[in-house]
Design a protein around this motif. Structure first.
Motif, PDB file in Angstrom:
ATOM      1  N   ARG A  74      -1.211  -6.522   1.140  1.00  0.00           N
ATOM      2  CA  ARG A  74      -1.779  -5.351   0.312  1.00  0.00           C
ATOM      3  C   ARG A  74      -1.806  -3.786   1.149  1.00  0.00           C
ATOM      4  N   VAL A  75      -2.386  -4.180   2.453  1.00  0.00           N
ATOM      5  CA  VAL A  75      -2.431  -3.074   3.190  1.00  0.00           C
ATOM      6  C   VAL A  75      -0.967  -2.679   3.873  1.00  0.00           C
ATOM      7  N   LEU A  76      -0.138  -3.566   4.083  1.00  0.00           N
ATOM      8  CA  LEU A  76       1.316  -3.210   4.492  1.00  0.00           C
ATOM      9  C   LEU A  76       2.028  -2.466   3.514  1.00  0.00           C
ATOM     10  N   VAL A  77       2.020  -3.031   2.106  1.00  0.00           N
ATOM     11  CA  VAL A  77       2.768  -2.238   1.238  1.00  0.00           C
ATOM     12  C   VAL A  77       1.927  -0.837   0.809  1.00  0.00           C
ATOM     13  N   GLY A  78       0.635  -0.880   1.090  1.00  0.00           N
ATOM     14  CA  GLY A  78       0.054   0.492   0.982  1.00  0.00           C
ATOM     15  C   GLY A  78       0.428   1.396   1.985  1.00  0.00           C
ATOM     16  N   ARG A 119      -3.904  -3.320  11.975  1.00  0.00           N
ATOM     17  CA  ARG A 119      -4.607  -2.405  13.132  1.00  0.00           C
ATOM     18  C   ARG A 119      -6.072  -2.425  12.705  1.00  0.00           C
ATOM     19  N   GLY A 120      -6.949  -3.376  12.263  1.00  0.00           N
ATOM     20  CA  GLY A 120      -8.296  -3.669  11.895  1.00  0.00           C
ATOM     21  C   GLY A 120      -8.528  -3.158  10.516  1.00  0.00           C
ATOM     22  N   ARG A 121      -7.453  -2.764   9.689  1.00  0.00           N
ATOM     23  CA  ARG A 121      -7.932  -2.030   8.447  1.00  0.00           C
ATOM     24  C   ARG A 121      -7.908  -3.084   7.430  1.00  0.00           C
ATOM     25  N   THR A 122      -8.768  -3.122   6.290  1.00  0.00           N
ATOM     26  CA  THR A 122      -8.795  -4.320   5.122  1.00  0.00           C
ATOM     27  C   THR A 122      -8.409  -3.350   4.023  1.00  0.00           C
ATOM     28  N   SER A 123      -8.031  -2.296   4.159  1.00  0.00           N
ATOM     29  CA  SER A 123      -7.283  -1.556   3.150  1.00  0.00           C
ATOM     30  C   SER A 123      -6.354  -0.434   3.515  1.00  0.00           C
ATOM     31  N   SER A 124      -5.772   0.050   2.649  1.00  0.00           N
ATOM     32  CA  SER A 124      -4.704   1.143   3.088  1.00  0.00           C
ATOM     33  C   SER A 124      -5.341   2.371   2.651  1.00  0.00           C
ATOM     34  N   THR A 125      -4.882   3.469   3.100  1.00  0.00           N
ATOM     35  CA  THR A 125      -5.324   4.834   2.760  1.00  0.00           C
ATOM     36  C   THR A 125      -5.024   5.159   1.360  1.00  0.00           C
ATOM     37  N   SER A 126      -4.049   4.439   0.707  1.00  0.00           N
ATOM     38  CA  SER A 126      -3.431   4.962  -0.361  1.00  0.00           C
ATOM     39  C   SER A 126      -4.597   4.475  -1.611  1.00  0.00           C
ATOM     40  N   ARG A 127      -4.429   5.156  -2.665  1.00  0.00           N
ATOM     41  CA  ARG A 127      -5.373   4.974  -3.890  1.00  0.00           C
ATOM     42  C   ARG A 127      -4.824   3.976  -4.778  1.00  0.00           C
ATOM     43  N   ARG A 137      -3.467 -12.781  14.651  1.00  0.00           N
ATOM     44  CA  ARG A 137      -4.549 -12.439  13.947  1.00  0.00           C
ATOM     45  C   ARG A 137      -4.277 -11.308  12.731  1.00  0.00           C
ATOM     46  N   PRO A 138      -4.606 -11.392  11.437  1.00  0.00           N
ATOM     47  CA  PRO A 138      -4.311 -10.443  10.437  1.00  0.00           C
ATOM     48  C   PRO A 138      -4.612  -9.169  10.738  1.00  0.00           C
ATOM     49  N   TYR A 139      -5.789  -9.128  11.510  1.00  0.00           N
ATOM     50  CA  TYR A 139      -6.175  -7.596  11.420  1.00  0.00           C
ATOM     51  C   TYR A 139      -5.395  -6.932  12.724  1.00  0.00           C
ATOM     52  N   ALA A 140      -4.600  -7.753  13.632  1.00  0.00           N
ATOM     53  CA  ALA A 140      -3.675  -7.028  14.612  1.00  0.00           C
ATOM     54  C   ALA A 140      -2.442  -6.448  13.837  1.00  0.00           C
ATOM     55  N   MET A 141      -2.145  -7.242  12.678  1.00  0.00           N
ATOM     56  CA  MET A 141      -0.948  -6.664  11.800  1.00  0.00           C
ATOM     57  C   MET A 141      -1.421  -5.308  11.235  1.00  0.00           C
ATOM     58  N   CYS A 144      12.703  -6.852  -0.291  1.00  0.00           N
ATOM     59  CA  CYS A 144      12.665  -6.124  -1.448  1.00  0.00           C
ATOM     60  C   CYS A 144      13.881  -5.572  -2.022  1.00  0.00           C
ATOM     61  N   PHE A 145      14.662  -5.022  -0.804  1.00  0.00           N
ATOM     62  CA  PHE A 145      15.930  -4.631  -1.157  1.00  0.00           C
ATOM     63  C   PHE A 145      16.972  -5.860  -1.755  1.00  0.00           C
ATOM     64  N   GLU A 146      16.822  -7.162  -1.234  1.00  0.00           N
ATOM     65  CA  GLU A 146      17.548  -8.022  -1.802  1.00  0.00           C
ATOM     66  C   GLU A 146      17.055  -8.308  -3.260  1.00  0.00           C
ATOM     67  N   THR A 147      15.894  -8.351  -3.449  1.00  0.00           N
ATOM     68  CA  THR A 147      15.456  -8.417  -4.778  1.00  0.00           C
ATOM     69  C   THR A 147      13.968  -7.966  -4.882  1.00  0.00           C
ATOM     70  N   PRO A 148      13.469  -6.965  -5.910  1.00  0.00           N
ATOM     71  CA  PRO A 148      12.255  -6.637  -5.861  1.00  0.00           C
ATOM     72  C   PRO A 148      11.288  -7.710  -6.016  1.00  0.00           C
ATOM     73  N   GLN A 149      10.196  -7.703  -5.287  1.00  0.00           N
ATOM     74  CA  GLN A 149       9.020  -8.658  -5.293  1.00  0.00           C
ATOM     75  C   GLN A 149       7.909  -8.400  -5.507  1.00  0.00           C
ATOM     76  N   SER A 150       7.090  -9.333  -6.041  1.00  0.00           N
ATOM     77  CA  SER A 150       5.746  -8.906  -6.297  1.00  0.00           C
ATOM     78  C   SER A 150       4.955  -9.307  -4.909  1.00  0.00           C
ATOM     79  N   ILE A 151       3.707  -8.734  -5.059  1.00  0.00           N
ATOM     80  CA  ILE A 151       2.842  -8.917  -3.761  1.00  0.00           C
ATOM     81  C   ILE A 151       2.569 -10.399  -3.443  1.00  0.00           C
ATOM     82  N   ALA A 152       2.277 -11.229  -4.578  1.00  0.00           N
ATOM     83  CA  ALA A 152       2.176 -12.469  -4.373  1.00  0.00           C
ATOM     84  C   ALA A 152       3.554 -13.264  -3.816  1.00  0.00           C
TER      85      ALA A 152
END
Length: 131
Positions: free
Chosen positions: A92-96, A27-35, A21-25, A70-78
């Motif tokens: 988005r949460v993981l990148v945040g 940890r239950g967050r739907t957004s990161s703490t970053s702004r 489940r995505p929330y397991a990855m 992204c080290f191989e080639t910078p990539q977009s979120i999509a």
């Protein structure tokens, strides 16, 4: 076993494979703490400090995979979402998280309001051709 003969603890679909489940990855967050605003076309670029993300025991395998891709080639979120076969919200949460840890930075395309007017560019090109 249930009356239907199926194991109620059976948590995967034979055709789809194991389900995490995505929330397991996240940890239950739907957004990161970053702004940071992470739109679909924001490009993720690793920082020099992320040269060996596998060494960092605090990173999940998905975090490590994002940095390595992204080290191989910078990539977009999509692109990351499609390549990792994860929902965009999870990426988005993981990148945040990676932004908060200063392992990546994000570049954004120039907003349309800041782009030069096409008519001005045509006039400059026509002026150069006239020389």
């Amino acid at each position: 076993m249930s009356d239907t003969g199926e194991d109620p603890q059976h948590w995967f679909d034979g055709e789809a494979g194991p389900v995490v489940r995505p929330y397991a990855m996240t940890r239950g967050r739907t957004s990161s703490t970053s702004r940071h605003q992470l739109d679909l076309i924001a490009v993720v670029v690793p920082e020099a400090a992320a040269d060996d993300p596998g060494r960092d025991q605090t990173l999940s395998p998905e975090h490590v995979e994002i940095v390595e891709r992204c080290f191989e080639t910078p990539q977009s979120i999509a692109e990351l979402a499609a390549g990792l076969d994860l929902p965009v919200g999870v990426v988005r949460v993981l990148v945040g998280d990676l932004l908060d840890d200063e392992l990546v930075h994000v570049t954004r395309p120039v907003p349309p309001a800041e782009l030069p007017d096409v008519n001005i560019l045509r006039e400059v090109i026509n002026g150069l051709r006239a020389l």
